[in-house]
Enzyme design. Structure first.
Site, mmCIF file in Angstrom:
data_model
loop_
_atom_site.group_PDB
_atom_site.id
_atom_site.type_symbol
_atom_site.label_atom_id
_atom_site.label_comp_id
_atom_site.label_asym_id
_atom_site.label_seq_id
_atom_site.Cartn_x
_atom_site.Cartn_y
_atom_site.Cartn_z
ATOM 1 N N HIS A 130 0.839 -1.005 0.007
ATOM 2 C CA HIS A 130 0.216 -0.439 -0.156
ATOM 3 C C HIS A 130 0.848 1.354 0.090
ATOM 4 O O HIS A 130 0.850 2.570 0.542
ATOM 5 C CB HIS A 130 -1.268 -0.047 1.249
ATOM 6 N N ASP A 169 3.280 -2.778 -7.305
ATOM 7 C CA ASP A 169 4.000 -1.292 -6.344
ATOM 8 C C ASP A 169 4.745 -1.120 -5.563
ATOM 9 O O ASP A 169 5.155 -2.187 -5.762
ATOM 10 C CB ASP A 169 2.069 -0.512 -6.497
ATOM 11 N N MET A 187 9.802 4.093 -8.967
ATOM 12 C CA MET A 187 9.740 6.152 -9.445
ATOM 13 C C MET A 187 10.623 6.438 -10.682
ATOM 14 O O MET A 187 11.033 7.963 -10.615
ATOM 15 C CB MET A 187 10.653 7.113 -7.872
#
Length: 414
Positions: free
Chosen positions: A300, A331, A335
């Site tokens: 998360h 996820d 970046m």
């Protein structure tokens, strides 16, 4: 002796090409951004602290997020040379349909608080670049409006299972009727994580004006102008709410959700279904046994359990246990395009970008999201070329080594 002479104007002219001035200030600042971190700097300058910190922050000491980002930095690529990489294909099929790039826009909450273009800007950008857009249960644009913004592209809906099951399934029905092709069921939210930045900032909906809020907003009048002169902030799935973010999440999230509920949700949804928030191998195998179409290894974004497992570290073992034919997405901490390529090489079929998307949105609305996708997409293509591969299918674990920084301490026996 070196012979010197005065330069002639006609010789200097080809060496001194002056750039034509442009007064499109947004385009100028976005063009200067070469990385997602550049977009982050712009976003921080242009967005009030409470909204920026909601995007930037994570749970408690934010250790999970730092470790997730560090994990991507702690890799070593192994390139192959003398390969024909004149043409590179950055797309393939994900969940039964094509994508142009191996990443999509993750579901994010309170999005229009970051920039008034919100989910509409994100959906437009996703459609332009041929990638999926994910709408959160906590999104600030209606399901039907997102579909209208991305009518022929891929729209995914992320579901938090509420205590009010009828209300949850009403959202699922709306998404199905609107033509969303994939349901992301998030399973790591029995309660809200302790997001301390939000508590310290008094982050609430609607925003509460304090002396600190006003002082912080003084150098950002454009944000307040947009916020106060556009539609009132509201949720796609909630009529109204007055209170803190944590109170809202604790009211909505159901701590009793189990595998039987997941099977029941699967029966209600006509499209593809993916479970988001898997953090260990045992749960990955159980979810696969339920018969869903894919899993997302995710903590998360570090916003729930601090010191949670690092999804990128879990990836090779999960692929080994459930099989490379099964769709595994990742996820948290991504970046750059190099991060995306590393995940694909280790067996991920797809990746989701959340903070990177919001940095672009805060930096320049829809144009900023477009710039983010361009930057990461260019990085994906360039990294593939430098590795000596011309398609995603050619990426293998041999291209990536996960360097060891954190390793479990060996147990001693007495």
């Amino acid at each position: 002796m070196t012979q010197r002479h005065l330069p002639k104007i006609r010789d200097l002219a080809p060496l001194m090409q002056f750039q034509k001035p442009s007064f499109d200030f947004k385009a100028n600042r976005l063009a200067k951004a070469q990385t997602v971190y550049d977009l982050r700097k712009i976003a921080q300058r242009r967005t009030p602290r409470a909204a920026f910190d909601y995007t930037e922050g994570a749970a408690e000491a934010e250790i999970s997020l730092r470790r997730a980002r560090q994990a991507f930095e702690d890799i070593e690529f192994t390139p192959s040379v003398l390969r024909n990489v004149a043409n590179v294909s950055t797309g393939w099929d994900v969940l039964g349909a094509p994508v142009a790039l191996p990443f999509g826009i993750a579901p994010t909450g309170f999005t229009r608080l970051m920039h008034t273009e919100g989910e509409i800007g994100g959906a437009h950008a996703a459609a332009k670049h041929g990638i999926p857009f994910s709408l959160s249960t906590m999104g600030t644009t209606a399901i039907e409006d997102v579909k209208a913004a991305n009518p022929s592209g891929r729209n995914w809906f992320q579901l938090y299972m509420w205590k009010d099951r009828d209300r949850s399934m009403a959202l699922v029905d709306r998404a199905a009727h609107a033509g969303f092709d994939t349901l992301l069921v998030t399973v790591d939210v029995p309660v809200a994580g302790a997001r301390l930045r939000d508590r310290r900032n008094g982050f609430s909906i609607p925003p509460q004006l304090t002396l600190g809020t006003v002082v912080n907003a003084i150098p950002r009048p454009w944000w307040w102008y947009d916020f106060l002169t556009t539609d009132t902030l509201s949720f796609a799935s909630l009529d109204k709410w007055s209170g803190t973010v944590g109170e809202l999440l604790d009211t909505m999230f159901d701590p009793t959700v189990n595998f039987d509920d997941l099977r029941w949700i699967k029966e209600q949804w006509p499209g593809k279904i993916v479970v988001k928030g898997i953090q260990n191998i045992a749960d990955a195998k159980k979810v696969v046994d339920v018969g869903v179409d894919g899993i997302i290894l995710s903590n998360h974004g570090g916003r729930q359990l601090d010191r949670a497992p690092i999804p990128f570290h879990l990836l090779p073992e999960v692929v080994k246990e459930v099989g490379s034919e099964y769709e595994i997405h990742v996820d948290t901490g991504i970046m750059s395009g190099a991060d995306v390529v590393a995940a694909i090489a280790l067996g991920a079929r797809f990746t989701l970008l959340g903070r990177a998307y919001l940095y672009g949105l805060m930096a320049g609305g829809e144009d900023g999201v477009n710039r983010m996708i361009e930057i990461v997409g260019e990085q994906v293509s360039r990294t593939m070329r430098l590795l000596g591969v011309s398609s995603l299918e050619e990426l293998t674990p041999a291209h990536v080594t996960q360097l060891v920084r954190l390793a479990p301490r060996a147990l001693t026996t007495r």
